[in-house]
Write an enzyme that holds these catalytic residues in place. Sequence first.
Site, mmCIF file in Angstrom:
data_model
loop_
_atom_site.group_PDB
_atom_site.id
_atom_site.type_symbol
_atom_site.label_atom_id
_atom_site.label_comp_id
_atom_site.label_asym_id
_atom_site.label_seq_id
_atom_site.Cartn_x
_atom_site.Cartn_y
_atom_site.Cartn_z
ATOM 1 N N GLU A 188 0.801 -1.241 0.000
ATOM 2 C CA GLU A 188 0.000 0.000 0.000
ATOM 3 C C GLU A 188 0.826 1.280 0.000
ATOM 4 O O GLU A 188 0.769 2.081 0.929
ATOM 5 C CB GLU A 188 -0.982 -0.005 1.178
ATOM 6 C CG GLU A 188 -2.062 -1.062 1.042
ATOM 7 C CD GLU A 188 -3.219 -0.888 2.016
ATOM 8 O OE1 GLU A 188 -3.071 -0.166 3.013
ATOM 9 O OE2 GLU A 188 -4.280 -1.478 1.751
ATOM 10 N N GLU A 198 -6.444 -8.212 -0.810
ATOM 11 C CA GLU A 198 -6.833 -8.283 0.594
ATOM 12 C C GLU A 198 -8.308 -7.967 0.722
ATOM 13 O O GLU A 198 -8.841 -7.146 -0.023
ATOM 14 C CB GLU A 198 -6.102 -7.221 1.441
ATOM 15 C CG GLU A 198 -4.660 -7.468 1.703
ATOM 16 C CD GLU A 198 -4.063 -6.350 2.575
ATOM 17 O OE1 GLU A 198 -4.812 -5.698 3.335
ATOM 18 O OE2 GLU A 198 -2.857 -6.121 2.471
HETATM 19 C C1 GLA Z 1 -4.253 -2.830 4.794
HETATM 20 C C2 GLA Z 1 -2.863 -3.436 4.888
HETATM 21 C C3 GLA Z 1 -2.798 -4.656 5.731
HETATM 22 C C4 GLA Z 1 -3.686 -4.534 6.946
HETATM 23 C C5 GLA Z 1 -5.085 -4.239 6.506
HETATM 24 C C6 GLA Z 1 -6.052 -4.185 7.644
HETATM 25 O O1 GLA Z 1 -4.920 -3.134 3.658
HETATM 26 O O2 GLA Z 1 -2.295 -3.704 3.633
HETATM 27 O O3 GLA Z 1 -1.453 -4.841 6.120
HETATM 28 O O4 GLA Z 1 -3.205 -3.530 7.755
HETATM 29 O O5 GLA Z 1 -5.097 -2.995 5.865
HETATM 30 O O6 GLA Z 1 -7.346 -3.888 7.219
#
Ligand code: GLA
Length: 671
Positions: free
Chosen positions: A148, A301
């Site tokens: 991210e 994710e």
């Molecule tokens: C983000 C991050 C993860 C985690 C999630 C939790 O997407 O990439 O490492 O922290 O949020 O929702």
Amino acid sequence: MKQADRIYYGGDYNPDQWDDATVAEDMRLFRQAGINLLTLPVFSWAKLEPEEGVYDFGWLDAIIDRIWQNGIRVCLATPTAAQPAWLSTRYPEVLPVDIQGRRRTHGMRVFFCVNSLKYRERAAAIAHEFGRRYAHHPALAMWHVANEYGTSCYCPACQAKFRLWLRQRYGGIEELNARWNTAFWGRTVYAFDEIALPTELNDDYRFNPAVQLDYMRFLTDCTVECFNNERDVLKSYNPEIPVLTNTSGFIKKLDQFAFARNLDAVGWDNYPWPQDPPHFVAMKHDIMRGLKGGQSFVLAEQSPNQQNWQPYNRLKRPGEVRLLSYQAMAHGADTCLFFQMRQSAAGQEKFHGAIIGHSGRSDTRVFREAEALGKELAALGDRFLQARTPARVAFLMDWNSWWALELASGPSRDMDYLKTLSAYYRPFFARNIAVDFVDPAADTDYSGYALVVAPMLYMTKPGVAEALTEYVRGGGHLLATVMTGLADENDRCVFGAYPGKLREAMGIWVEETDALRPEEGNGLAVCGPLKLPRERYACGFLCDVLHAESAEVLAVYADDFYAGTPCVTRNRFGAGTAWYVGTQPEDAFLDDLTDAICREAGVEGLYASEPGVEATRRVGERGATVFLLNHNAHLACADLGGARLADLLTGEKLTGRVELPGRGVRVCREL
Ligand code: GLA
Ligand code: ZN
């Protein structure tokens, strides 16, 4: 991306947080749940390189082998999102400087300056270790770089680099002054060395938006460079393995079209808020599919249950994770990955949902649902992998317009580009009309589209308005709105009336734009040639006071000093038609207008369905796959009419009205 024989199912796994017995139990549970891909070790830089240049990969070698022995593949992540403490301590320039000029402390993740040479050196070095060790490991499915991206930085290195970037972009200082219109407020700069990053400390009222806009572009370019720094290392060991990263669902900060050109596949993290309507989530998926021209994407994710970082972290209701997972696949995802596999013992995300919770048990609702979904995905095999979504409607999405529109002071502080896109997208969602998101550029090919929708295309970069005009002239339908065509690529307003270079195609000119307070409104009175189900609708937020030149007037304002003047217009131009909506109408109007435009443009939805029921279609080597999704908590129907489908999960043959239980899903093939 390399074709897998099955949808990748699994997610983030952090074995370095667990002892051997727990890892053994995880392997058993993963097999039970049908897990076939694990993403790791996203945050393990500190363990892998405890001292500068000293590597400890033994534990990772062992766990990758163990995962592979269990028949599971890996999405290997370079751990560069969270630099080790020694790196921040020995080289403090790695840490970002915030907008108030404060050098931040070590402790957060994704908390480094993307322009730090030391960061880039150490990130490339550890990427080499990954490449050397694992590029030909049979378990390796894909590389995942960092996590991210999206940290802004205002450090001296960024400052110096910004000046260089500007010098390259503008050549001479005179050109920069002209483009930024620095004569306003006497902000003339005499040399590139005088240019400051647009920080708050320098901000007596509001920084010149042209400078802020260039900073956003600069940040995108530098972040892409930072990603490519690792990507190129990984590719040098095995060019066959796809390299991607995961984009945050809060996607404004980096121009994702620019980023995606550097990725083999787009990956993104879908964390809808409980109040997000289903069309908003669908739209984000469609945007992600659009980033690489319709190529399927990686759902990198999502939470298998509640989140922890929202104010109120609602449990996902029974069936909800399944529904959200299929919604992603329905819109182009070829994976179904979660954050995370096992819930962490402590730390910031200890209350974040996981497939295996703190109880460690498999007789939980969440685990059982995950296991059931794993079985279904195994049964679906490679049915729709790499399948495309045929669409005859394009939505223009332009990050530069997004930034510039929301950086502008006036006409309203409530400017919200994504919300506007979503308001225009919703009627298409409700009609099961597939939509592609497209980056408007001079060479964009619109020929496959019957209709192009351009909500608040505030900025028209060189060639964009010309390409759209040619598209309409050649027979296309174009729908544009208030706040379209106002500025050039440097946020300088166009002369000769808005919508600027789109004026000819639109057949109107906008004289001024009223901004209403949230509690105020106006009305739309339908008139002229277009018959709509109602004679009057509500509108508000912004109201263009405009003049029709060659355009027909379809609706006029009902109130205020501009009552009776045009508000919605249609212009026959060449062989095509340009539609303009000069305000923010209520949803019912957008529904009815969408019907009218689609009728004229010959665009039809896949099937009719009750509110909250969605139908999409992906077409690939194995034929067409149809997804029917009921986002309601109660039973609702799709109407297939004469079409005939077979449910791939139950074998049932379907035609006519199809009932879907609350949060029910059907994945079908066409008969
Ligand atoms: C983000 C991050 C993860 C985690 C999630 C939790 O997407 O990439 O490492 O922290 O949020 O929702
Ligand atoms: Zn910096």
